[in-house]
Design an enzyme around this catalytic site. Structure first.
Site, PDB file in Angstrom:
ATOM      1  N   GLY A  10      57.820  45.224  43.768  1.00  0.00           N
ATOM      2  CA  GLY A  10      57.353  44.349  44.843  1.00  0.00           C
ATOM      3  C   GLY A  10      58.169  43.061  44.875  1.00  0.00           C
ATOM      4  N   ASP A  34      49.917  53.323  37.220  1.00  0.00           N
ATOM      5  CA  ASP A  34      48.938  52.953  38.251  1.00  0.00           C
ATOM      6  C   ASP A  34      47.885  52.073  37.563  1.00  0.00           C
ATOM      7  OD1 ASP A  34      46.864  52.783  40.027  1.00  0.00           O
ATOM      8  OD2 ASP A  34      46.543  54.939  40.218  1.00  0.00           O
ATOM      9  N   THR A  60      48.506  44.877  48.955  1.00  0.00           N
ATOM     10  CA  THR A  60      48.726  43.623  49.693  1.00  0.00           C
ATOM     11  C   THR A  60      48.656  43.778  51.222  1.00  0.00           C
ATOM     12  OG1 THR A  60      51.108  43.989  49.604  1.00  0.00           O
ATOM     13  CG2 THR A  60      50.161  42.616  47.879  1.00  0.00           C
ATOM     14  N   ASP A 100      45.232  32.748  48.309  1.00  0.00           N
ATOM     15  CA  ASP A 100      44.469  31.738  49.060  1.00  0.00           C
ATOM     16  C   ASP A 100      43.311  32.391  49.830  1.00  0.00           C
ATOM     17  OD1 ASP A 100      46.416  33.093  50.591  1.00  0.00           O
ATOM     18  OD2 ASP A 100      46.446  31.539  52.124  1.00  0.00           O
ATOM     19  N   TYR A 137      40.532  42.321  51.639  1.00  0.00           N
ATOM     20  CA  TYR A 137      41.602  41.939  50.710  1.00  0.00           C
ATOM     21  C   TYR A 137      41.148  40.757  49.854  1.00  0.00           C
ATOM     22  CZ  TYR A 137      46.045  39.846  49.185  1.00  0.00           C
ATOM     23  OH  TYR A 137      47.059  39.278  48.433  1.00  0.00           O
ATOM     24  N   LYS A 141      40.348  40.773  45.836  1.00  0.00           N
ATOM     25  CA  LYS A 141      41.136  39.892  44.946  1.00  0.00           C
ATOM     26  C   LYS A 141      40.214  38.935  44.185  1.00  0.00           C
ATOM     27  CE  LYS A 141      45.161  39.511  44.733  1.00  0.00           C
ATOM     28  NZ  LYS A 141      46.179  40.161  43.854  1.00  0.00           N
TER      29      LYS A 141
HETATM   30  N1  LIG Z   1      52.572  38.695  49.964  1.00  0.00           N
HETATM   31  C1  LIG Z   1      51.804  37.644  50.177  1.00  0.00           C
HETATM   32  O1  LIG Z   1      51.892  36.971  51.218  1.00  0.00           O
HETATM   33  C2  LIG Z   1      50.805  37.212  49.140  1.00  0.00           C
HETATM   34  C3  LIG Z   1      49.963  36.118  49.421  1.00  0.00           C
HETATM   35  C4  LIG Z   1      49.053  35.717  48.455  1.00  0.00           C
HETATM   36  C5  LIG Z   1      48.979  36.386  47.250  1.00  0.00           C
HETATM   37  N2  LIG Z   1      49.785  37.467  47.014  1.00  0.00           N
HETATM   38  C6  LIG Z   1      49.646  38.154  45.730  1.00  0.00           C
HETATM   39  O2  LIG Z   1      50.886  38.048  45.053  1.00  0.00           O
HETATM   40  C7  LIG Z   1      51.104  39.215  44.255  1.00  0.00           C
HETATM   41  C8  LIG Z   1      52.485  39.760  44.530  1.00  0.00           C
HETATM   42  O3  LIG Z   1      52.584  40.078  45.925  1.00  0.00           O
HETATM   43  P1  LIG Z   1      53.895  40.726  46.549  1.00  0.00           P
HETATM   44  O4  LIG Z   1      54.113  40.071  47.871  1.00  0.00           O
HETATM   45  O5  LIG Z   1      55.001  40.749  45.545  1.00  0.00           O
HETATM   46  O6  LIG Z   1      53.369  42.202  46.812  1.00  0.00           O
HETATM   47  P2  LIG Z   1      54.207  43.496  47.183  1.00  0.00           P
HETATM   48  O7  LIG Z   1      55.612  43.151  47.550  1.00  0.00           O
HETATM   49  O8  LIG Z   1      53.345  44.259  48.123  1.00  0.00           O
HETATM   50  O9  LIG Z   1      54.270  44.266  45.781  1.00  0.00           O
HETATM   51  C9  LIG Z   1      53.153  44.834  45.198  1.00  0.00           C
HETATM   52  C10 LIG Z   1      53.634  45.923  44.297  1.00  0.00           C
HETATM   53  O10 LIG Z   1      52.488  46.498  43.659  1.00  0.00           O
HETATM   54  C11 LIG Z   1      52.648  47.895  43.688  1.00  0.00           C
HETATM   55  N3  LIG Z   1      51.368  48.569  43.534  1.00  0.00           N
HETATM   56  C12 LIG Z   1      50.482  48.927  44.516  1.00  0.00           C
HETATM   57  N4  LIG Z   1      49.446  49.577  43.952  1.00  0.00           N
HETATM   58  C13 LIG Z   1      49.684  49.639  42.631  1.00  0.00           C
HETATM   59  C14 LIG Z   1      48.992  50.216  41.541  1.00  0.00           C
HETATM   60  N5  LIG Z   1      47.816  50.854  41.710  1.00  0.00           N
HETATM   61  N6  LIG Z   1      49.516  50.114  40.300  1.00  0.00           N
HETATM   62  C15 LIG Z   1      50.696  49.484  40.113  1.00  0.00           C
HETATM   63  N7  LIG Z   1      51.407  48.917  41.107  1.00  0.00           N
HETATM   64  C16 LIG Z   1      50.898  49.007  42.356  1.00  0.00           C
HETATM   65  C17 LIG Z   1      53.306  48.167  45.027  1.00  0.00           C
HETATM   66  O11 LIG Z   1      53.857  49.472  45.052  1.00  0.00           O
HETATM   67  P3  LIG Z   1      53.943  50.242  46.465  1.00  0.00           P
HETATM   68  O12 LIG Z   1      54.848  49.432  47.316  1.00  0.00           O
HETATM   69  O13 LIG Z   1      54.480  51.566  46.070  1.00  0.00           O
HETATM   70  O14 LIG Z   1      52.543  50.290  46.998  1.00  0.00           O
HETATM   71  C18 LIG Z   1      54.347  47.058  45.042  1.00  0.00           C
HETATM   72  O15 LIG Z   1      55.519  47.433  44.357  1.00  0.00           O
HETATM   73  C19 LIG Z   1      49.945  40.153  44.582  1.00  0.00           C
HETATM   74  O16 LIG Z   1      48.942  40.031  43.601  1.00  0.00           O
HETATM   75  C20 LIG Z   1      49.397  39.633  45.891  1.00  0.00           C
HETATM   76  O17 LIG Z   1      48.027  39.925  46.061  1.00  0.00           O
HETATM   77  C21 LIG Z   1      50.700  37.873  47.919  1.00  0.00           C
END
Ligand SMILES: NC(=O)c1ccc[n+]([C@@H]2O[C@H](COP(=O)([O-])OP(=O)(O)OC[C@H]3O[C@@H](n4cnc5c(N)ncnc54)[C@H](OP(=O)(O)O)[C@@H]3O)[C@@H](O)[C@H]2O)c1
Length: 292
Positions: A10, A34, A60, A100, A137, A141
């Site tokens: 990710g 997983d 996400t 957030d 979501y 979280k």
């Molecule tokens: N993106 C935002 O705007 C945002 C905002 C606030 C907080 N966050 C938090 O920041 C963190 C990082 O976000 P990010 O943007 O880097 O997310 P991301 O790019 O969507 O990456 C998430 C990763 O987790 C993997 N994943 C999904 N289900 C899983 C499972 N059961 N076991 C192991 N891995 C799994 C996904 O794989 P697949 O792609 O194969 O599903 C992906 O590689 C997350 O906790 C998110 O909730 C993100």
């Protein structure tokens, strides 16, 4: 010091690998571990015996969570719980990333103008502001946070927002839309703090050697609307495009979004550990220095 990464493919997972090279990383993603599968988590963590686990894995897709409720809770709540239980048994620290969206909605007014004016008057939310998520979501979280606190005694929970880095994000969506449109409508009455993964990983790097366990807001400084964010992206990229401000009601989506979710990195500031840049400085770094 052995560090176990989940969700390594990710946006955040990739940046962690760039910046924490010296931390003896063991990187996994959905296809290898997983996090929602307790037995898998238990087996691999007992084999690897890490000192630190950084959970970058999450479900996400905010709108998809509304219909895929069980899976959202399995990944965003049971996933971090599984990691926290085994981390505790191994004596490992856990870094968990939250959002957030654990906070609720704040009424900003009925018209676009009222909402813009009122948002500028509010103070960003500190860590102790009451949580009242308004979409699946955010709810999943929030439960993830609560379970990490329940099972781990060595946790760092970092709440970030509007995250962009190497992957799918708002910046790339805007730039892709600009390739085939000369006008784009963007929501102008939701406010937050766009955060570059580079800044978030630096915050993680600052916290993990410490014993300052707890919950931290972790976003870039300053606030803007999605509309202002989009305008800044096009300005920095020198793209001549008409950006039209619209209201939340004009851009209907399956999951409700909070109108105001700007965070104050108060706990990081108390520890003199707030290294986050202003969001437009970080964005310039991403666009000018990273994407070229
Ligand atoms: N993106 C935002 O705007 C945002 C905002 C606030 C907080 N966050 C938090 O920041 C963190 C990082 O976000 P990010 O943007 O880097 O997310 P991301 O790019 O969507 O990456 C998430 C990763 O987790 C993997 N994943 C999904 N289900 C899983 C499972 N059961 N076991 C192991 N891995 C799994 C996904 O794989 P697949 O792609 O194969 O599903 C992906 O590689 C997350 O906790 C998110 O909730 C993100």
């Amino acid at each position: 010091m052995k560090t176990f990464i989940t969700g390594g493919k990710g946006q955040l997972g990739k940046e962690v690998q760039k910046q924490l090279e010296e931390y003896n990383l063991f990187v996994t993603d959905y296809d290898t571990v997983d996090i929602a599968n307790f037995k898998q988590v238990e087996k691999v963590l007992y084999e690897e015996k890490p000192d630190i686990v950084i959970n970058c894995g999450a479900y996400t897709a905010v709108d998809k969570c509304e219909e895929d409720i069980e899976q959202a809770y399995k990944i965003n709540a049971l996933g971090p719980r599984n990691l926290a239980i085994i981390c505790e048994e191994l004596g490992a620290k856990i870094v968990h990333i939250s959002t957030d969206y654990v906070f609720g909605d704040i009424f900003l007014g009925n018209t676009l103008q009222e909402r813009i004016e009122n948002a500028k008057l509010l103070l960003p939310l500190k860590e102790d502001y009451p949580c009242q998520p308004i979409n699946i979501y955010g709810k999943s979280k929030l439960l993830g946070e609560q379970l990490v606190r329940q099972f781990s005694s060595k946790y760092f929970i970092l709440r970030t927002a509007w995250l962009y880095g190497d992957g799918n994000n708002f910046v790339n969506t805007m730039l892709n839309l600009a390739k085939s449109n000369d006008t784009i409508k963007v929501v102008a009455d939701q406010f937050g703090s766009p955060t570059y993964t580079k800044d978030l990983v630096l915050a993680i790097k600052n916290l993990i050697p410490t014993k300052f366990y707890g919950t931290y807001n972790a976003t870039c400084e300053g606030i803007c609307s999605w509309y202002e964010f989009a305008c800044k992206i096009f300005e920095l990229e020198n793209i001549d495009i008409k950006v039209v401000p619209i209201t939340t009601e004009e851009f209907s989506r399956p999951a409700r979004r909070p109108q105001y979710s700007c965070l104050d990195n108060f706990m990081l500031k108390l520890h003199n550990l707030n290294s986050f840049r202003h969001w437009d400085v970080a964005l310039k770094d991403y666009i000018i220095d990273e994407r070229i």
